[in-house]
Design a protein around this motif. Structure first.
Motif, PDB file in Angstrom:
ATOM      1  N   UNK A  37       0.826  -1.204   0.000  1.00 22.17           N
ATOM      2  CA  UNK A  37       0.000   0.000   0.000  1.00 22.17           C
ATOM      3  C   UNK A  37       0.863   1.258   0.000  1.00 22.17           C
ATOM      4  N   UNK A  38       2.110   1.131  -0.427  1.00 23.74           N
ATOM      5  CA  UNK A  38       3.016   2.278  -0.435  1.00 23.74           C
ATOM      6  C   UNK A  38       2.849   3.151  -1.666  1.00 23.74           C
ATOM      7  N   UNK A  39       1.801   2.908  -2.401  1.00 17.06           N
ATOM      8  CA  UNK A  39       1.682   3.566  -3.692  1.00 17.06           C
ATOM      9  C   UNK A  39       1.568   5.076  -3.589  1.00 17.06           C
ATOM     10  N   UNK A  95       4.252  -7.312  -7.437  1.00 15.11           N
ATOM     11  CA  UNK A  95       2.905  -6.841  -7.110  1.00 15.11           C
ATOM     12  C   UNK A  95       2.814  -5.319  -7.169  1.00 15.11           C
ATOM     13  N   UNK A  96       3.885  -4.651  -6.782  1.00 19.80           N
ATOM     14  CA  UNK A  96       3.907  -3.188  -6.849  1.00 19.80           C
ATOM     15  C   UNK A  96       3.724  -2.719  -8.288  1.00 19.80           C
ATOM     16  N   UNK A  97       4.455  -3.337  -9.224  1.00 19.40           N
ATOM     17  CA  UNK A  97       4.314  -2.954 -10.630  1.00 19.40           C
ATOM     18  C   UNK A  97       2.930  -3.302 -11.168  1.00 19.40           C
ATOM     19  N   UNK A  98       2.415  -4.466 -10.791  1.00 14.25           N
ATOM     20  CA  UNK A  98       1.070  -4.839 -11.231  1.00 14.25           C
ATOM     21  C   UNK A  98       0.047  -3.796 -10.794  1.00 14.25           C
ATOM     22  N   UNK A  99       0.145  -3.371  -9.540  1.00 11.90           N
ATOM     23  CA  UNK A  99      -0.801  -2.380  -9.034  1.00 11.90           C
ATOM     24  C   UNK A  99      -0.609  -1.044  -9.731  1.00 11.90           C
ATOM     25  N   UNK A 100       0.642  -0.658  -9.950  1.00 18.42           N
ATOM     26  CA  UNK A 100       0.919   0.613 -10.618  1.00 18.42           C
ATOM     27  C   UNK A 100       0.260   0.648 -11.998  1.00 18.42           C
ATOM     28  N   UNK A 101       0.495  -0.376 -12.802  1.00 13.85           N
ATOM     29  CA  UNK A 101      -0.045  -0.366 -14.160  1.00 13.85           C
ATOM     30  C   UNK A 101      -1.557  -0.580 -14.167  1.00 13.85           C
ATOM     31  N   UNK A 102      -2.071  -1.398 -13.244  1.00 13.80           N
ATOM     32  CA  UNK A 102      -3.522  -1.596 -13.172  1.00 13.80           C
ATOM     33  C   UNK A 102      -4.237  -0.290 -12.848  1.00 13.80           C
ATOM     34  N   UNK A 103      -3.603   0.566 -12.061  1.00 16.37           N
ATOM     35  CA  UNK A 103      -4.200   1.854 -11.707  1.00 16.37           C
ATOM     36  C   UNK A 103      -4.005   2.919 -12.779  1.00 16.37           C
ATOM     37  N   UNK A 104      -3.260   2.590 -13.820  1.00 19.33           N
ATOM     38  CA  UNK A 104      -2.984   3.569 -14.871  1.00 19.33           C
ATOM     39  C   UNK A 104      -3.157   2.939 -16.254  1.00 19.33           C
ATOM     40  N   UNK A 105      -4.288   2.252 -16.422  1.00 20.09           N
ATOM     41  CA  UNK A 105      -4.754   1.758 -17.724  1.00 20.09           C
ATOM     42  C   UNK A 105      -3.801   0.756 -18.369  1.00 20.09           C
ATOM     43  N   UNK A 106      -2.938   0.120 -17.569  1.00 16.48           N
ATOM     44  CA  UNK A 106      -1.966  -0.852 -18.089  1.00 16.48           C
ATOM     45  C   UNK A 106      -1.149  -0.262 -19.236  1.00 16.48           C
ATOM     46  N   UNK A 107      -0.839   1.010 -19.130  1.00 21.00           N
ATOM     47  CA  UNK A 107      -0.135   1.716 -20.198  1.00 21.00           C
ATOM     48  C   UNK A 107       1.235   2.163 -19.701  1.00 21.00           C
ATOM     49  N   UNK A 108       2.249   2.029 -20.551  1.00 23.66           N
ATOM     50  CA  UNK A 108       3.600   2.429 -20.182  1.00 23.66           C
ATOM     51  C   UNK A 108       4.224   3.228 -21.324  1.00 23.66           C
ATOM     52  N   UNK A 109       4.930   4.302 -20.959  1.00 24.02           N
ATOM     53  CA  UNK A 109       5.689   5.083 -21.927  1.00 24.02           C
ATOM     54  C   UNK A 109       7.137   4.636 -21.909  1.00 24.02           C
ATOM     55  N   UNK A 110       7.706   4.416 -23.080  1.00 25.88           N
ATOM     56  CA  UNK A 110       9.052   3.851 -23.196  1.00 25.88           C
ATOM     57  C   UNK A 110       9.998   4.880 -23.801  1.00 25.88           C
ATOM     58  N   UNK A 111      11.113   5.105 -23.116  1.00 27.34           N
ATOM     59  CA  UNK A 111      12.196   5.940 -23.633  1.00 27.34           C
ATOM     60  C   UNK A 111      13.438   5.070 -23.764  1.00 27.34           C
ATOM     61  N   UNK A 112      14.032   5.054 -24.939  1.00 33.34           N
ATOM     62  CA  UNK A 112      15.236   4.264 -25.147  1.00 33.34           C
ATOM     63  C   UNK A 112      16.482   5.081 -24.834  1.00 33.34           C
ATOM     64  N   UNK A 163       1.325   7.841 -16.797  1.00 37.58           N
ATOM     65  CA  UNK A 163       0.632   9.128 -16.698  1.00 37.58           C
ATOM     66  C   UNK A 163      -0.452   9.056 -15.636  1.00 37.58           C
ATOM     67  N   UNK A 164      -0.537  10.111 -14.805  1.00 42.51           N
ATOM     68  CA  UNK A 164      -1.619  10.155 -13.829  1.00 42.51           C
ATOM     69  C   UNK A 164      -2.870  10.755 -14.473  1.00 42.51           C
ATOM     70  N   UNK A 165      -3.931  10.933 -13.687  1.00 41.12           N
ATOM     71  CA  UNK A 165      -5.208  11.402 -14.239  1.00 41.12           C
ATOM     72  C   UNK A 165      -5.121  12.816 -14.794  1.00 41.12           C
ATOM     73  N   UNK A 166      -4.139  13.579 -14.321  1.00 42.30           N
ATOM     74  CA  UNK A 166      -3.945  14.939 -14.827  1.00 42.30           C
ATOM     75  C   UNK A 166      -3.006  14.979 -16.029  1.00 42.30           C
ATOM     76  N   UNK A 167      -2.541  13.807 -16.470  1.00 42.05           N
ATOM     77  CA  UNK A 167      -1.666  13.742 -17.622  1.00 42.05           C
ATOM     78  C   UNK A 167      -0.203  13.974 -17.311  1.00 42.05           C
ATOM     79  N   UNK A 168       0.135  14.097 -16.023  1.00 44.21           N
ATOM     80  CA  UNK A 168       1.533  14.288 -15.654  1.00 44.21           C
ATOM     81  C   UNK A 168       2.291  12.975 -15.774  1.00 44.21           C
TER      82      UNK A 168
END
Length: 280
Positions: free
Chosen positions: A13-15, A85-102, A120-125
């Motif tokens: 619950x450290x999210x 589990x931390x990563x699962x919760x993070x992505x589940x709370x943010x539309x299972x979407x990830x931005x990738x920078x190489x 991205x959070x709900x405000x797009x940050x």
């Protein structure tokens, strides 16, 4: 170990302690060029599946799953499951979407894609996935040349977690016998493996065929000469003689001796700008 498990439950619950890319070094170099993808699966704290391929988190190492085969048997690192589990919760709370920078190197030697990851959070940050793990004590910063983006950001996030004694740093304090993630050099054994931080005194500066480096009391630290010429200066090693240092990497055992290969000065706390000022 039951007591340790109970101490680790709050990690789930450290999210609330997540990573806003507030420092310039934490921001993607060009946010408009981030590649946004759907996360299909979280393998562990280090590895995702995106577009049916493995995607590794660059610049850090989370607790790693164990391994058992004909040559080795290694248990899971402490908090391996919690990092996943931390990563699962993070992505589940943010539309299972990830931005990738190489970075400069896009694939590792196993042809797995390497990336600095964002959500991205709900405000797009935009927030850094790596920093979220590091600040919650669920990863160690790592330096893998030539991929050197966001190094100061990642080590600073790790340092904040160490100061708060959370996650793996709480394990190190409360359960030193586990030797994770810190190993005193006089406690290291031939079967110690995986990504670790060894702490010990520098006894000798060495130069051998193909390598520069130094010896702790029990472990030889080796720097490939190609990397030494690119990233190091001779005086850096001389500064270490007689000092107690922390060195991070993967120890290995050969013919009765322990070794660790490192490539960049950031792997040594006294040479890492984030840690050097705080080390007496």
């Amino acid at each position: 170990m039951t007591r340790m498990k109970s101490l680790l439950l709050p990690l789930l619950i450290l999210f609330s302690i997540t990573a806003t890319a507030g420092e310039d070094d934490c921001l993607p170099t060009d946010p408009d060029k981030l590649q946004w993808k759907k996360v299909q699966y979280v393998s562990n704290g280090n590895k995702l599946v995106v577009d049916n391929r493995f995607l590794m988190l660059e610049g850090m190492v989370a607790p790693e799953p164990g391994r058992a085969d004909n040559w080795t048997h290694r248990e899971d690192d402490p908090l391996t499951r919690q990092a996943k589990l931390f990563l699962l919760k993070l992505f589940a709370n943010h539309a299972m979407e990830v931005g990738i920078e190489h970075d400069q190197k896009v694939y590792d030697r196993f042809l797995r894609e390497l990336g600095h990851l964002y959500y991205r959070d709900k405000q797009g940050r935009i927030h850094s996935v790596q920093v979220a793990l590091l600040e919650n004590g669920l990863a160690m910063a790592a330096t893998n040349p030539p991929n050197l983006k966001h190094q100061r950001c990642y080590y600073a996030a790790e340092k904040r977690a160490r100061q708060r004694v959370v996650g793996i740093w709480k394990v190190a304090r409360d359960y030193p016998a586990l030797k994770y993630p810190l190993i005193p050099s006089d406690k290291i054994a031939g079967d110690d493996s995986g990504y670790r931080i060894i702490r010990g005194p520098v006894q000798r500066i060495i130069s051998v065929r193909g390598y520069e480096g130094f010896n702790l009391d029990t472990t030889g630290i080796r720097i490939p000469k190609e990397d030494f010429q690119r990233y190091w200066k001779k005086r850096m090693l001389q500064r270490l003689k007689g000092k107690t240092v922390e060195v991070r990497g993967r120890p290995y055992y050969v013919k009765g001796h322990m070794y660790m290969v490192i490539r960049h000065p950031n792997a040594v706390n006294l040479l890492n700008p984030v840690y050097a000022d705080s080390v007496k």
